[in-house]
Design a protein around this motif. Structure first.
Motif, PDB file in Angstrom:
ATOM      1  N   GLY A 114       0.770  -1.230   0.000  1.00 13.23           N
ATOM      2  CA  GLY A 114       0.000   0.000   0.000  1.00 13.23           C
ATOM      3  C   GLY A 114       0.802   1.281   0.000  1.00 13.23           C
ATOM      4  O   GLY A 114       0.345   2.316  -0.497  1.00 13.23           O
ATOM      5  N   ILE A 115       2.017   1.235   0.571  1.00 18.42           N
ATOM      6  CA  ILE A 115       2.849   2.438   0.657  1.00 18.42           C
ATOM      7  C   ILE A 115       3.990   2.283  -0.351  1.00 18.42           C
ATOM      8  O   ILE A 115       5.007   1.645  -0.068  1.00 18.42           O
ATOM      9  CB  ILE A 115       3.410   2.637   2.075  1.00 18.42           C
ATOM     10  N   ARG A 116       3.812   2.882  -1.524  1.00 24.15           N
ATOM     11  CA  ARG A 116       4.764   2.686  -2.608  1.00 24.15           C
ATOM     12  C   ARG A 116       5.014   4.014  -3.327  1.00 24.15           C
ATOM     13  O   ARG A 116       4.135   4.876  -3.395  1.00 24.15           O
ATOM     14  CB  ARG A 116       4.268   1.647  -3.628  1.00 24.15           C
ATOM     15  N   ASN A 124      10.570  -0.704   5.324  1.00 27.15           N
ATOM     16  CA  ASN A 124      10.726  -2.093   5.734  1.00 27.15           C
ATOM     17  C   ASN A 124       9.399  -2.566   6.320  1.00 27.15           C
ATOM     18  O   ASN A 124       8.945  -2.002   7.327  1.00 27.15           O
ATOM     19  CB  ASN A 124      11.846  -2.201   6.783  1.00 27.15           C
ATOM     20  N   PRO A 125       8.768  -3.565   5.719  1.00 25.66           N
ATOM     21  CA  PRO A 125       7.418  -3.950   6.161  1.00 25.66           C
ATOM     22  C   PRO A 125       7.358  -4.369   7.628  1.00 25.66           C
ATOM     23  O   PRO A 125       6.432  -3.982   8.353  1.00 25.66           O
ATOM     24  CB  PRO A 125       7.061  -5.119   5.233  1.00 25.66           C
ATOM     25  N   ALA A 126       8.327  -5.167   8.075  1.00 21.28           N
ATOM     26  CA  ALA A 126       8.307  -5.627   9.460  1.00 21.28           C
ATOM     27  C   ALA A 126       8.410  -4.458  10.429  1.00 21.28           C
ATOM     28  O   ALA A 126       7.760  -4.451  11.482  1.00 21.28           O
ATOM     29  CB  ALA A 126       9.445  -6.616   9.699  1.00 21.28           C
ATOM     30  N   ASN A 261      14.687   4.733   5.871  1.00 18.73           N
ATOM     31  CA  ASN A 261      14.004   4.313   4.644  1.00 18.73           C
ATOM     32  C   ASN A 261      13.438   5.506   3.897  1.00 18.73           C
ATOM     33  O   ASN A 261      13.592   5.629   2.672  1.00 18.73           O
ATOM     34  CB  ASN A 261      12.852   3.348   4.968  1.00 18.73           C
ATOM     35  N   ALA A 262      12.759   6.386   4.624  1.00 18.81           N
ATOM     36  CA  ALA A 262      12.144   7.557   4.002  1.00 18.81           C
ATOM     37  C   ALA A 262      13.194   8.486   3.409  1.00 18.81           C
ATOM     38  O   ALA A 262      13.024   9.021   2.306  1.00 18.81           O
ATOM     39  CB  ALA A 262      11.291   8.308   5.031  1.00 18.81           C
ATOM     40  N   THR A 263      14.302   8.675   4.135  1.00 14.87           N
ATOM     41  CA  THR A 263      15.372   9.538   3.633  1.00 14.87           C
ATOM     42  C   THR A 263      15.984   8.960   2.358  1.00 14.87           C
ATOM     43  O   THR A 263      16.220   9.688   1.378  1.00 14.87           O
ATOM     44  CB  THR A 263      16.461   9.704   4.695  1.00 14.87           C
ATOM     45  N   TYR A 264      16.236   7.656   2.359  1.00 14.34           N
ATOM     46  CA  TYR A 264      16.805   7.018   1.177  1.00 14.34           C
ATOM     47  C   TYR A 264      15.848   7.115  -0.010  1.00 14.34           C
ATOM     48  O   TYR A 264      16.273   7.395  -1.138  1.00 14.34           O
ATOM     49  CB  TYR A 264      17.115   5.559   1.482  1.00 14.34           C
ATOM     50  N   ALA A 265      14.557   6.925   0.234  1.00 16.22           N
ATOM     51  CA  ALA A 265      13.570   7.030  -0.847  1.00 16.22           C
ATOM     52  C   ALA A 265      13.542   8.449  -1.408  1.00 16.22           C
ATOM     53  O   ALA A 265      13.440   8.643  -2.628  1.00 16.22           O
ATOM     54  CB  ALA A 265      12.191   6.626  -0.340  1.00 16.22           C
ATOM     55  N   ALA A 266      13.628   9.450  -0.522  1.00 14.17           N
ATOM     56  CA  ALA A 266      13.627  10.843  -0.978  1.00 14.17           C
ATOM     57  C   ALA A 266      14.867  11.150  -1.801  1.00 14.17           C
ATOM     58  O   ALA A 266      14.792  11.822  -2.841  1.00 14.17           O
ATOM     59  CB  ALA A 266      13.526  11.779   0.221  1.00 14.17           C
ATOM     60  N   VAL A 267      16.018  10.657  -1.361  1.00 11.28           N
ATOM     61  CA  VAL A 267      17.263  10.874  -2.110  1.00 11.28           C
ATOM     62  C   VAL A 267      17.194  10.198  -3.468  1.00 11.28           C
ATOM     63  O   VAL A 267      17.588  10.773  -4.494  1.00 11.28           O
ATOM     64  CB  VAL A 267      18.467  10.357  -1.307  1.00 11.28           C
ATOM     65  N   ARG A 268      16.696   8.964  -3.479  1.00  9.01           N
ATOM     66  CA  ARG A 268      16.588   8.234  -4.746  1.00  9.01           C
ATOM     67  C   ARG A 268      15.648   8.937  -5.720  1.00  9.01           C
ATOM     68  O   ARG A 268      15.939   9.052  -6.916  1.00  9.01           O
ATOM     69  CB  ARG A 268      16.079   6.820  -4.468  1.00  9.01           C
ATOM     70  N   LEU A 269      14.545   9.458  -5.203  1.00  7.84           N
ATOM     71  CA  LEU A 269      13.596  10.174  -6.050  1.00  7.84           C
ATOM     72  C   LEU A 269      14.202  11.465  -6.576  1.00  7.84           C
ATOM     73  O   LEU A 269      14.036  11.807  -7.755  1.00  7.84           O
ATOM     74  CB  LEU A 269      12.319  10.465  -5.257  1.00  7.84           C
ATOM     75  N   ARG A 270      14.934  12.159  -5.726  1.00  6.38           N
ATOM     76  CA  ARG A 270      15.588  13.411  -6.143  1.00  6.38           C
ATOM     77  C   ARG A 270      16.613  13.148  -7.243  1.00  6.38           C
ATOM     78  O   ARG A 270      16.712  13.896  -8.228  1.00  6.38           O
ATOM     79  CB  ARG A 270      16.254  14.060  -4.936  1.00  6.38           C
ATOM     80  N   LEU A 271      17.386  12.086  -7.093  1.00  4.43           N
ATOM     81  CA  LEU A 271      18.383  11.746  -8.106  1.00  4.43           C
ATOM     82  C   LEU A 271      17.726  11.419  -9.443  1.00  4.43           C
ATOM     83  O   LEU A 271      18.226  11.789 -10.511  1.00  4.43           O
ATOM     84  CB  LEU A 271      19.228  10.565  -7.632  1.00  4.43           C
ATOM     85  N   ARG A 272      16.597  10.734  -9.399  1.00  2.00           N
ATOM     86  CA  ARG A 272      15.890  10.410 -10.635  1.00  2.00           C
ATOM     87  C   ARG A 272      15.365  11.666 -11.314  1.00  2.00           C
ATOM     88  O   ARG A 272      15.410  11.779 -12.540  1.00  2.00           O
ATOM     89  CB  ARG A 272      14.739   9.450 -10.343  1.00  2.00           C
ATOM     90  N   VAL A 273      14.869  12.600 -10.512  1.00  2.00           N
ATOM     91  CA  VAL A 273      14.371  13.856 -11.084  1.00  2.00           C
ATOM     92  C   VAL A 273      15.517  14.616 -11.752  1.00  2.00           C
ATOM     93  O   VAL A 273      15.370  15.147 -12.866  1.00  2.00           O
ATOM     94  CB  VAL A 273      13.709  14.713  -9.991  1.00  2.00           C
TER      95      VAL A 273
END
Length: 282
Positions: A114-116, A124-126, A261-273
């Motif tokens: 659900g959170i994607r 991390n789901p657990a 996790n959230a920080t890494y996702a934000a960095v990854r998204l920023r790099l893609r942009v």
């Protein structure tokens, strides 16, 4: 001769499939976690813990397969769900109500689907499920990290983690997490903090190793490049230590991991942009 050749060919195909399965980081992690559960019970932990792990794993796998079917995805071995269920079962107290671990495991898997962001789960789901469980007052003992056993069992825990980290290639994440956590706690201990000193003893040390080896190293939600692994692990471990010293309790690893996790996702998204902008410019 034809039947024998066909049988040999089938055996070779089965061996190749098994070898491919054993090369998958999630499969290795699931096997290590199941082995830890058996070892913990053999060492004196309540046998009921094995039933709890089995129920959590079954719930996680069923929910994962159901949600994959609902989303129109190809069905396959839910090895990620097996890992999630095992972690939940190994961390919740073995004397918890039997419905609790399956419920937490199911919530964990639901969060994965659900959170994607860009068709990829970021938390991390657990950690999601266990944080919600801790917030609702659920009891945690981390019995699966062999914390209730003698110090010699730490070597066994490290051996299992080595296999997982070697397959996932996440040694940098592990060492950065542990080093950062212990460094902050050492500094606190030098200032006469009892909690800081306790971080170097069982059970906090075992919980730190478990969180770093089996949760912070989760391939889908953590970086693979070495510099980012170091930054990610150090950030998660340092934050976990700060929360541990400030709040105590047992939720600190989950909060720190989800923040990383959230920080890494934000960095990854920023790099893609930025990469997309550069392509448009050229």
């Amino acid at each position: 001769m034809g039947l024998r050749d066909a049988a040999n060919a089938e055996m070779k195909r089965s061996w190749r499939r098994m070898s491919a399965l054993l090369r998958r980081p999630k499969s290795v992690c699931a096997g290590a976690l199941f082995a830890l559960a058996v070892l913990a019970v053999a060492g004196g932990q309540p046998p009921r813990g094995l039933l709890q792990v089995a129920m959590a794993v079954a719930a996680a796998a069923l929910v994962d397969l159901a949600l994959r079917r609902l989303r129109g995805l190809r069905l396959g071995l839910p090895d990620g769900a097996l890992v999630t269920g095992a972690i939940v079962g190994l961390i919740l107290s073995a004397d918890s109500p039997l419905w609790l671990a399956p419920a937490v495991a199911a919530i964990s898997i639901a969060s994965k689907h659900g959170i994607r962001v860009r068709h990829r789960h970021i938390f991390n789901p657990a950690a999601v499920g266990l944080l919600l469980a801790a917030a609702s007052g659920a009891s945690e003992s981390w019995w699966g990290d062999l914390a209730g056993l003698s110090l010699a069992y730490v070597a066994v825990l490290v051996a299992f983690m080595y296999a997982v980290l070697w397959r996932a290639r996440k040694f940098a994440t592990f060492f950065a997490y542990v080093a950062s956590f212990l460094a902050v706690c050492f500094a606190a201990g030098a200032m006469h903090s009892a909690l800081g000193a306790d971080a170097f003893r069982n059970p906090i040390l075992n919980a730190t190793l478990f969180a770093a080896g089996f949760m912070a190293s989760d391939p889908p939600t953590s970086p693979s490049r070495l510099p980012m692994q170091v930054a990610y692990g150090a950030g998660a471990g340092g934050l976990a230590a700060a929360l541990y010293l400030w709040l105590s309790g047992l939720a600190y690893p989950f909060v720190a991991l989800l923040a990383a996790n959230a920080t890494y996702a934000a960095v990854r998204l920023r790099l893609r942009v930025l990469q997309s902008a550069r392509r448009e410019e050229t």
